[in-house]
Design a protein around this motif. Structure first.
Motif, PDB file in Angstrom:
ATOM      1  N   GLN A  41     -51.232  -8.629  48.253  1.00 49.58           N
ATOM      2  CA  GLN A  41     -52.017  -7.664  49.022  1.00 49.58           C
ATOM      3  C   GLN A  41     -51.887  -7.950  50.523  1.00 49.58           C
ATOM      4  O   GLN A  41     -51.728  -7.023  51.329  1.00 49.58           O
ATOM      5  CB  GLN A  41     -53.481  -7.717  48.599  1.00 49.58           C
ATOM      6  N   ASP A  42     -51.968  -9.222  50.898  1.00 45.77           N
ATOM      7  CA  ASP A  42     -51.788  -9.573  52.305  1.00 45.77           C
ATOM      8  C   ASP A  42     -50.372  -9.244  52.761  1.00 45.77           C
ATOM      9  O   ASP A  42     -50.156  -8.766  53.877  1.00 45.77           O
ATOM     10  CB  ASP A  42     -52.064 -11.066  52.523  1.00 45.77           C
ATOM     11  N   THR A  43     -49.394  -9.521  51.904  1.00 43.92           N
ATOM     12  CA  THR A  43     -48.001  -9.197  52.235  1.00 43.92           C
ATOM     13  C   THR A  43     -47.829  -7.696  52.433  1.00 43.92           C
ATOM     14  O   THR A  43     -47.166  -7.244  53.374  1.00 43.92           O
ATOM     15  CB  THR A  43     -47.065  -9.701  51.122  1.00 43.92           C
ATOM     16  N   ALA A  44     -48.438  -6.909  51.548  1.00 42.12           N
ATOM     17  CA  ALA A  44     -48.321  -5.446  51.655  1.00 42.12           C
ATOM     18  C   ALA A  44     -48.958  -4.933  52.934  1.00 42.12           C
ATOM     19  O   ALA A  44     -48.431  -4.019  53.583  1.00 42.12           O
ATOM     20  CB  ALA A  44     -48.967  -4.792  50.434  1.00 42.12           C
ATOM     21  N   ARG A  45     -50.095  -5.505  53.326  1.00 44.69           N
ATOM     22  CA  ARG A  45     -50.729  -5.088  54.581  1.00 44.69           C
ATOM     23  C   ARG A  45     -49.799  -5.361  55.768  1.00 44.69           C
ATOM     24  O   ARG A  45     -49.662  -4.534  56.675  1.00 44.69           O
ATOM     25  CB  ARG A  45     -52.052  -5.828  54.778  1.00 44.69           C
ATOM     26  N   LEU A  46     -49.176  -6.528  55.757  1.00 41.43           N
ATOM     27  CA  LEU A  46     -48.258  -6.870  56.841  1.00 41.43           C
ATOM     28  C   LEU A  46     -47.059  -5.929  56.856  1.00 41.43           C
ATOM     29  O   LEU A  46     -46.623  -5.477  57.913  1.00 41.43           O
ATOM     30  CB  LEU A  46     -47.788  -8.323  56.686  1.00 41.43           C
ATOM     31  N   VAL A  47     -46.528  -5.611  55.676  1.00 45.98           N
ATOM     32  CA  VAL A  47     -45.386  -4.705  55.597  1.00 45.98           C
ATOM     33  C   VAL A  47     -45.720  -3.358  56.232  1.00 45.98           C
ATOM     34  O   VAL A  47     -44.949  -2.810  57.024  1.00 45.98           O
ATOM     35  CB  VAL A  47     -44.951  -4.512  54.126  1.00 45.98           C
ATOM     36  N   LEU A  48     -46.889  -2.812  55.901  1.00 42.60           N
ATOM     37  CA  LEU A  48     -47.262  -1.516  56.462  1.00 42.60           C
ATOM     38  C   LEU A  48     -47.454  -1.594  57.974  1.00 42.60           C
ATOM     39  O   LEU A  48     -47.202  -0.620  58.688  1.00 42.60           O
ATOM     40  CB  LEU A  48     -48.529  -0.996  55.787  1.00 42.60           C
ATOM     41  N   ARG A  49     -47.902  -2.738  58.468  1.00 40.82           N
ATOM     42  CA  ARG A  49     -48.024  -2.902  59.917  1.00 40.82           C
ATOM     43  C   ARG A  49     -46.654  -3.013  60.588  1.00 40.82           C
ATOM     44  O   ARG A  49     -46.452  -2.540  61.702  1.00 40.82           O
ATOM     45  CB  ARG A  49     -48.859  -4.149  60.235  1.00 40.82           C
ATOM     46  N   LEU A  50     -45.721  -3.656  59.916  1.00 37.11           N
ATOM     47  CA  LEU A  50     -44.378  -3.827  60.472  1.00 37.11           C
ATOM     48  C   LEU A  50     -43.561  -2.537  60.417  1.00 37.11           C
ATOM     49  O   LEU A  50     -42.585  -2.386  61.136  1.00 37.11           O
ATOM     50  CB  LEU A  50     -43.629  -4.925  59.719  1.00 37.11           C
ATOM     51  N   LEU A  51     -43.967  -1.617  59.542  1.00 41.16           N
ATOM     52  CA  LEU A  51     -43.233  -0.355  59.359  1.00 41.16           C
ATOM     53  C   LEU A  51     -44.126   0.809  59.759  1.00 41.16           C
ATOM     54  O   LEU A  51     -44.576   1.574  58.917  1.00 41.16           O
ATOM     55  CB  LEU A  51     -42.784  -0.207  57.907  1.00 41.16           C
ATOM     56  N   PRO A  52     -44.399   0.970  61.052  1.00 45.32           N
ATOM     57  CA  PRO A  52     -45.331   2.024  61.475  1.00 45.32           C
ATOM     58  C   PRO A  52     -44.800   3.404  61.146  1.00 45.32           C
ATOM     59  O   PRO A  52     -43.614   3.660  61.214  1.00 45.32           O
ATOM     60  CB  PRO A  52     -45.425   1.806  62.994  1.00 45.32           C
ATOM     61  N   ASP A  53     -45.698   4.282  60.773  1.00 43.14           N
ATOM     62  CA  ASP A  53     -45.332   5.648  60.416  1.00 43.14           C
ATOM     63  C   ASP A  53     -46.472   6.563  60.828  1.00 43.14           C
ATOM     64  O   ASP A  53     -47.637   6.269  60.564  1.00 43.14           O
ATOM     65  CB  ASP A  53     -45.087   5.766  58.910  1.00 43.14           C
ATOM     66  N   THR A  54     -46.127   7.670  61.454  1.00 40.18           N
ATOM     67  CA  THR A  54     -47.172   8.563  61.954  1.00 40.18           C
ATOM     68  C   THR A  54     -47.636   9.562  60.906  1.00 40.18           C
ATOM     69  O   THR A  54     -48.696  10.162  61.059  1.00 40.18           O
ATOM     70  CB  THR A  54     -46.651   9.341  63.175  1.00 40.18           C
ATOM     71  N   GLY A  55     -46.866   9.754  59.849  1.00 39.11           N
ATOM     72  CA  GLY A  55     -47.238  10.743  58.853  1.00 39.11           C
ATOM     73  C   GLY A  55     -47.367  10.140  57.473  1.00 39.11           C
ATOM     74  O   GLY A  55     -47.256   8.923  57.292  1.00 39.11           O
ATOM     75  N   PRO A  56     -47.618  10.977  56.461  1.00 34.91           N
ATOM     76  CA  PRO A  56     -47.719  10.492  55.083  1.00 34.91           C
ATOM     77  C   PRO A  56     -46.423   9.810  54.640  1.00 34.91           C
ATOM     78  O   PRO A  56     -45.332  10.150  55.099  1.00 34.91           O
ATOM     79  CB  PRO A  56     -47.979  11.773  54.277  1.00 34.91           C
ATOM     80  N   ARG A  57     -46.555   8.877  53.713  1.00 36.78           N
ATOM     81  CA  ARG A  57     -45.418   8.065  53.284  1.00 36.78           C
ATOM     82  C   ARG A  57     -44.953   8.472  51.886  1.00 36.78           C
ATOM     83  O   ARG A  57     -45.749   8.847  51.031  1.00 36.78           O
ATOM     84  CB  ARG A  57     -45.803   6.587  53.276  1.00 36.78           C
ATOM     85  N   THR A  58     -43.640   8.345  51.682  1.00 44.13           N
ATOM     86  CA  THR A  58     -43.045   8.595  50.379  1.00 44.13           C
ATOM     87  C   THR A  58     -42.971   7.282  49.610  1.00 44.13           C
ATOM     88  O   THR A  58     -42.507   6.270  50.135  1.00 44.13           O
ATOM     89  CB  THR A  58     -41.634   9.185  50.529  1.00 44.13           C
ATOM     90  N   PHE A  59     -43.433   7.304  48.339  1.00 43.95           N
ATOM     91  CA  PHE A  59     -43.424   6.110  47.506  1.00 43.95           C
ATOM     92  C   PHE A  59     -42.502   6.317  46.306  1.00 43.95           C
ATOM     93  O   PHE A  59     -42.373   7.424  45.788  1.00 43.95           O
ATOM     94  CB  PHE A  59     -44.835   5.781  47.022  1.00 43.95           C
ATOM     95  N   LEU A  60     -41.877   5.226  45.888  1.00 36.03           N
ATOM     96  CA  LEU A  60     -40.982   5.223  44.740  1.00 36.03           C
ATOM     97  C   LEU A  60     -41.486   4.206  43.728  1.00 36.03           C
ATOM     98  O   LEU A  60     -41.879   3.097  44.106  1.00 36.03           O
ATOM     99  CB  LEU A  60     -39.554   4.856  45.165  1.00 36.03           C
ATOM    100  N   LEU A  61     -41.464   4.572  42.460  1.00 30.59           N
ATOM    101  CA  LEU A  61     -41.913   3.676  41.393  1.00 30.59           C
ATOM    102  C   LEU A  61     -40.777   3.479  40.403  1.00 30.59           C
ATOM    103  O   LEU A  61     -40.201   4.445  39.909  1.00 30.59           O
ATOM    104  CB  LEU A  61     -43.126   4.280  40.670  1.00 30.59           C
TER     105      LEU A  61
END
Length: 325
Positions: A41-61
């Protein structure tokens, strides 16, 4: 790990600083994976901070797997697309059979929606392995847009999907622009015939005209898996099988992958005759980082320090509200 381009303990131990014997260095690596409080969870928070995006994000599963002796290791991965690259965000280790059940997928989605709201998810794209009434109903209830491939025998309004558009040609599209019943839920559907003659049928709660273009982004997660394995860090070489150890390893791989991509996207890319880059952003960044670490070990740390600053510069410019926490 970046220098070794490998995850085996012995390979990592050989690159630890200091004059300790290799056996002591290996035990140091083992203690890290056994005790370090690295958390996804901490890693994911950091990832989202390192990859700034101004709009909605596309996710792949999707699911990836490898074999450890006679044991199969299966991991369900939720990746986010950033500047055309699929980046790992969250993951769940699966039973030996490899199938993900409804509860596992819901847990992964719950974890994701503690980091972002449903409105910050543009679409969730998945293959035909991830289908079923309960799963689709959960996505629709949460307000998550989805784009999921169907099996040919899936019923669309009581008619198998393979029997719709019987005269569809290679490269042609067939659309159902009104809601039809798919696993008991109202969705729109699109279909095409690939160059290999295979019928591709995709459903979702987005306009049918967008479904096939969205689904084509799914191949990015296959590229991610190759980069984590044969084309990058050789994940399948690991001898670790314990859940907590593997989770820490995947967190480390996520950070190493993100750093490589951030650096690689700033490198000049050679474009081949077919219009695509000769090397991926990940490969370019990994090469640059390996070179920087090698020079730093020779007493020339300036390049490595510059790459560290470059990778983490976004932490000073992105507001926390933009990633939902």
């Amino acid at each position: 790990m970046l220098q070794a381009k490998d995850v085996r303990h012995a390979e990592l131990a050989q690159r630890l600083p200091g004059g300790a014997k290799i056996e002591s260095a290996v035990r140091r690596v083992e203690r890290f994976f056994d005790r370090h409080p690295l958390d996804q969870q901490d890693t994911a928070r950091l990832v989202l901070r390192l990859l700034p995006d101004t709009g909605p994000r596309t996710f792949l599963l999707d699911r990836t797997n490898w074999q450890l002796g006679n044991q199969h290791v299966n991991v369900l991965v939720l990746a986010v697309v950033w500047r055309g690259v699929a980046v790992p965000l969250l993951f769940e280790l699966l039973p030996h059979g490899g199938s993900s059940d409804q509860l596992t997928r819901q847990t992964l989605l719950d974890d994701a929606l503690t980091l972002l709201t449903a409105q910050q998810v543009e679409v969730l794209i998945a293959d035909r392995e991830f289908i079923g009434h309960d799963w689709l109903d959960d996505l629709l209830t949460r307000g998550v847009h989805c784009c999921i491939r169907l099996r040919n025998n899936t019923l669309l309004d009581d008619l198998p999907a393979s029997q719709w558009w019987p005269n569809l040609g290679v490269g042609e599209r067939g659309l159902i622009t009104h809601d039809v019943e798919v696993h008991g839920l109202p969705l729109q559907v699109a279909a095409t015939i690939g160059q290999d003659g295979e019928r591709v049928i995709v459903a979702g709660n987005v306009p049918a005209a967008r479904l096939l273009a969205l689904y084509r982004k799914r191949w990015k997660i296959e590229c991610l898996f190759r980069h984590l394995k044969s084309k990058g860090f050789r994940l399948e070489n690991t001898h670790m099988a314990l859940h907590d150890h593997l989770e820490r390893l995947l967190c480390l791989l996520t950070l190493a992958f993100v750093w490589s991509v951030v650096i690689g996207l700033e490198e000049p890319a050679r474009i081949k005759g077919h219009g695509r880059a000769a090397w991926s952003a990940f490969t370019l960044g990994l090469r640059r980082l390996v070179q920087a670490f090698t020079r730093a070990a020779s007493g020339l740390p300036e390049t490595l320090l510059a790459l560290i600053t470059q990778a983490f510069a976004s932490l000073h410019t992105v507001k926390s509200e933009s990633v939902g926490y």
